[in-house]
Enzyme design. Structure first.
Site, short mmCIF file in Angstrom:
data_model
loop_
_atom_site.label_atom_id
_atom_site.label_comp_id
_atom_site.label_asym_id
_atom_site.label_seq_id
_atom_site.Cartn_x
_atom_site.Cartn_y
_atom_site.Cartn_z
N CYS A 146 47.87 -10.02 -2.20
CA CYS A 146 47.19 -9.84 -3.53
C CYS A 146 46.31 -8.45 -4.16
O CYS A 146 46.79 -7.81 -5.49
CB CYS A 146 46.05 -11.14 -4.07
SG CYS A 146 46.61 -13.00 -3.39
N GLN A 172 41.57 -11.77 2.10
CA GLN A 172 42.33 -10.48 2.93
C GLN A 172 43.59 -10.02 1.88
O GLN A 172 43.90 -9.43 3.47
CB GLN A 172 41.57 -10.43 4.52
CG GLN A 172 40.07 -10.56 4.48
CD GLN A 172 39.92 -8.86 3.84
OE1 GLN A 172 40.34 -8.46 3.71
NE2 GLN A 172 38.94 -8.94 3.06
N SER A 173 43.91 -10.67 1.61
CA SER A 173 45.45 -10.97 1.35
C SER A 173 45.98 -9.19 0.47
O SER A 173 45.41 -8.87 -0.05
CB SER A 173 45.72 -12.09 0.25
OG SER A 173 46.94 -11.09 -0.61
N ASN A 174 46.92 -8.94 2.11
CA ASN A 174 47.98 -7.88 0.91
C ASN A 174 48.48 -7.95 -0.02
O ASN A 174 48.25 -7.08 -1.29
CB ASN A 174 48.49 -6.81 1.89
CG ASN A 174 47.79 -6.63 3.47
OD1 ASN A 174 46.57 -6.14 3.25
ND2 ASN A 174 48.02 -7.31 4.29
#
Ligand SMILES: Cc1ncc(COP(=O)(O)O)c(C=O)c1O
Length: 340
Positions: free
Chosen positions: A87, A83-85
């Site tokens: 990436c 859930q990386s912003n």
């Protein structure tokens, strides 16, 4: 013009940058939240930077992608959590600039379910591999391995090291530049502010601390950390800030104290929603129609609410809250909100 400001502007103007962000982002008061908490709170809307739902990463990627393009790469390899912003915004920048992106993502709290940021990564064409490691500090060898495979297949690869100093310094430049924008907005508002609250792990608070110091802006920075790593955040962030100062050729330096880091609002671990974050998220949603995210900004707002209740922000003091985005992750946390 103040010499600190002129030096900073000149130093930043020498840095290659690919424009990606819609700036300036608004700075506006939160009247109903201020009334409810008894302190005047304004928000700096970096959730509105515009690149695939916006967020703080857009400003940071402007400098990183200048480096990527200058290297002649056609492929980027990077990684973080599913859930990386970081990436998700990287996937958007790669799409816009015509580069391929390979992501190695930690399973984290929300795993492989195609939702929130992970859904957007795939939608924007990133190749994704999900791995089950317990910390991002162990991700680098897997990223290097993927980069080698791609090179053997003839790709020109740029590796974004998850905790690499180069990526951190280039990212920090985005928030040094944001301080110039903020200084102009503060001036234009005719209002005196005392505290700047942000949720930061490395690049963002490093850039903010350096920018505030270089501009001699008398704002007390509070950095609510979303994560525990082996090096205490204040120390690490000051190290990045000072490497950024060197990179810019500035003589100003930042102390760990200036970063104002607190690890008190992380809860059990990174990415786990807390009761205090839930309260903060609902307060902003229901009093302001302002949507925070569960992993970063709700925890920073939880810190601000708690500091107000403890009297650490005095009645006559004004606060700027940096909304650093992250809102697509909210959709992966629907069940944690307690609305069902
Ligand atoms: C929404 C949001 N806020 C804050 C942060 C922290 O930013 P930094 O790692 O640059 O300190 C992140 C990082 O991923 C983020 O996605």
């Amino acid at each position: 013009m103040d010499p600190g400001r002129a030096d900073l502007e000149a130093a930043l103007a020498r840095q290659p940058r690919v424009p990606l962000a819609h700036v300036p982002t608004p700075l506006h008061p939160l009247r109903r939240l201020s009334e409810a908490l008894g302190r005047e709170i304004w928000v700096k809307r970096d959730d509105m930077t515009g690149l695939a739902f916006g967020g703080n990463k857009t400003r940071q990627l402007e400098y990183l992608f200048a480096d990527i393009l200058a290297s002649g790469a056609d492929t980027v390899v990077a990684g973080a959590y599913t859930q990386s912003n970081w990436c998700r915004q990287m996937a958007a920048a790669c799409a816009r600039l015509g580069l391929s992106l390979h992501l190695i993502l930690l399973h984290g709290q929300k795993g492989a379910k195609l939702q929130g940021n992970l859904l957007l990564d795939r939608l924007m064409g990133a190749e994704v591999e999900i791995v089950d490691l317990d910390t991002m500090e162990k991700l680098q060898p897997l990223i290097d391995q993927r980069a080698d495979e791609l090179r053997r297949r003839g790709r020109e690869v740029y590796v974004v090291e998850p905790l690499g100093l180069r990526a951190n310094v280039l990212g920090a430049l985005g928030y040094v530049r944001a301080c110039l924008e903020l200084a102009e907005q503060i001036e234009a508002s005719g209002t005196r502010f005392h505290h700047l609250y942000n949720c930061g792990a490395n690049m963002q608070p490093a850039g903010l601390a350096l920018g505030l110091e270089a501009l001699r802006l008398p704002l007390h920075l509070v950095t609510v950390s979303p994560i525990r790593w082996s090096i205490p955040r204040g120390e690490d962030i000051a190290r990045i800030a000072n490497a950024t100062a060197e990179h810019l050729g500035l003589s100003v330096r930042v102390t760990p104290h200036r970063v104002g880091a607190t690890e008190d609002y992380i809860g059990p671990e990174y990415g786990v929603f807390t009761d205090a974050a839930r309260e903060a998220l609902f307060l902003c949603a229901r009093l302001e129609g302002l949507i925070l995210d569960p992993v970063y900004t709700a925890k920073a707002m939880a810190g601000l609410v708690d500091h107000i209740r403890k009297g650490l922000v005095r009645e006559d003091e004004r606060v700027i809250f940096l909304h650093s985005g992250g809102t697509p992750a909210l959709f992966a946390y629907a069940e944690d909100l307690g609305l069902a």
